[in-house]
Design a protein around this motif. Structure first.
Motif, PDB file in Angstrom:
ATOM      1  N   MET A   1       0.853  -1.187   0.000  1.00 63.33           N
ATOM      2  CA  MET A   1       0.000   0.000   0.000  1.00 63.33           C
ATOM      3  C   MET A   1       0.890   1.239   0.000  1.00 63.33           C
TER       4      MET A   1
ATOM      5  N   ARG B   1     -12.742   3.736   3.633  1.00 59.09           N
ATOM      6  CA  ARG B   1     -11.450   3.561   2.954  1.00 59.09           C
ATOM      7  C   ARG B   1     -11.555   4.180   1.561  1.00 59.09           C
TER       8      ARG B   1
ATOM      9  N   ASP C   1      -7.488   5.532   5.295  1.00 54.49           N
ATOM     10  CA  ASP C   1      -8.622   5.015   6.066  1.00 54.49           C
ATOM     11  C   ASP C   1      -9.057   6.076   7.064  1.00 54.49           C
TER      12      ASP C   1
ATOM     13  N   SER D   1      -5.980   4.024  -7.640  1.00 51.35           N
ATOM     14  CA  SER D   1      -5.066   3.275  -8.503  1.00 51.35           C
ATOM     15  C   SER D   1      -5.231   3.829  -9.908  1.00 51.35           C
TER      16      SER D   1
ATOM     17  N   GLN E   1      -1.841   0.592  -4.618  1.00 50.92           N
ATOM     18  CA  GLN E   1      -2.880   1.580  -4.406  1.00 50.92           C
ATOM     19  C   GLN E   1      -2.434   2.561  -3.336  1.00 50.92           C
ATOM     20  N   SER E   2      -2.781   3.822  -3.534  1.00 46.90           N
ATOM     21  CA  SER E   2      -2.587   4.830  -2.504  1.00 46.90           C
ATOM     22  C   SER E   2      -3.889   4.918  -1.724  1.00 46.90           C
ATOM     23  N   THR E   3      -3.828   4.652  -0.427  1.00 48.96           N
ATOM     24  CA  THR E   3      -5.041   4.441   0.361  1.00 48.96           C
ATOM     25  C   THR E   3      -5.000   5.227   1.658  1.00 48.96           C
TER      26      THR E   3
ATOM     27  N   SER F   1      -9.301   4.579  -1.891  1.00 53.75           N
ATOM     28  CA  SER F   1      -8.111   4.043  -2.547  1.00 53.75           C
ATOM     29  C   SER F   1      -8.034   4.552  -3.981  1.00 53.75           C
TER      30      SER F   1
ATOM     31  N   SER G   1      -4.401  -4.808   3.485  1.00 58.00           N
ATOM     32  CA  SER G   1      -3.644  -3.842   2.693  1.00 58.00           C
ATOM     33  C   SER G   1      -3.710  -4.236   1.226  1.00 58.00           C
TER      34      SER G   1
END
Length: 306
Positions: free
Chosen positions: A1, A130, A108, A134, A104-106, A132, A100
């Motif tokens: 992640m 969440r 929460d 991509s 992806q840039s995530t 995310s 995870s």
């Protein structure tokens, strides 16, 4: 992640920046848990933001992606549309049991009920979100957990303000033959007769028991948004058109021409949670280039039917 960055916006409040290797980005405010920007790898903005978006705090910006909880619009006992979008969310340090995700840039986020909330909606909850990013895709996973000792029901919507070139050149496919409530006709129930939804005036409808995929086709930009959703069976389609736009204080008079709301929602039937149960939904927004045959996209290919 992949990690995210936190910056201070012009009002000194935290703004979360998601980015991924192809160059697309998303921006999220802790105020309301609101996504206020999603740009593709060409730095083109995918989400609409009002030209009159309020800049003073506390604020709810007219645009981006808003989360409406524990009710949508005035389908319930609270002031529309719920209080989650008016609260300051926190970063969620323990978002288990979500795993995870690589590449992806995530981020929460979490919102917990407060004593003030309990005065208007007497149920203790945890609302997690969440977000995310991509390549070519923005994913949102809302989760609601009942931490009370009694059951409760709620409705929820992810309100997607999509940026379009010209609303009169847009069509929505995937909702044909479905029943809907028309909010412009005292919530009368109708059945969609058109092959696709096109726009030549105000629209405010809640489509019921919708498919998991809906296509929003922008002919002028040769771009199609594909909305894929789980756990949220309804879909709201809204555009205020000219007269209503002029009556909305935080919307520019001409803004209706370049926006369309197609929302993932659970409205008709409330979601019931027993004590310590959790509900999870999912929404994916992707964009694809439209290919033409007689000026129209083949909806079967976009909707994964071909």
């Amino acid at each position: 992640m992949m990690p995210f960055n936190v910056i201070q916006d012009g009002d000194g409040l935290p703004r979360i920046i998601l980015s991924e290797p192809t160059g697309s980005t998303a921006e999220v405010l802790l105020n309301g848990g609101q996504v206020v920007s999603w740009k593709n790898e060409k730095r083109q903005e995918m989400l609409f933001m009002s030209t009159k978006a309020a800049s003073k705090q506390p604020r709810v910006l007219r645009g981006g992606i808003l989360i409406c909880f524990p009710q949508f619009s005035n389908y319930g006992t609270l002031d529309q549309p719920g209080f989650a979008r008016n609260r300051l969310w926190s970063l969620d340090s323990s978002p288990s049991p979500l795993p995870s995700v690589n590449n992806q840039s995530t981020v929460d986020l979490i919102l917990k009920s407060t004593e003030e909330d309990l005065k208007t909606w007497p149920h203790r909850f945890e609302l997690r979100l969440r977000i995310s990013l991509s390549a070519g895709k923005l994913t949102m996973i809302p989760r609601v957990r009942n931490i009370d000792n009694k059951a409760f029901s709620f409705s929820l919507a992810l309100c997607n303000y999509l940026s379009v070139s010209d609303i009169s050149e847009v069509r929505v496919e995937g909702l044909e033959t479905l029943d809907y409530f028309d909010n412009l006709s005292q919530r009368e129930r109708y059945t969609e007769q058109a092959d696709a939804i096109t726009f030549d005036g105000e629209i405010d409808r809640i489509y019921l028991t919708t498919p998991t995929k809906i296509a929003i086709i922008d002919h002028e930009k040769k771009r199609t948004y594909v909305l894929r959703k789980e756990g949220m069976p309804d879909a709201v389609v809204w555009n205020p058109w000219d007269k209503k736009a002029k009556a909305i204080p935080d919307l520019g008079d001409e803004d209706y021409k370049t926006m369309l709301c197609v929302n993932s929602a659970a409205i008709e039937t409330g979601i019931v949670l027993k004590p310590f149960e959790e509900w999870k939904g999912r929404q994916e927004l992707t964009t694809v280039s439209s290919s033409y045959c007689s000026g129209q996209l083949d909806p079967r290919k976009v909707l994964g039917l071909a």
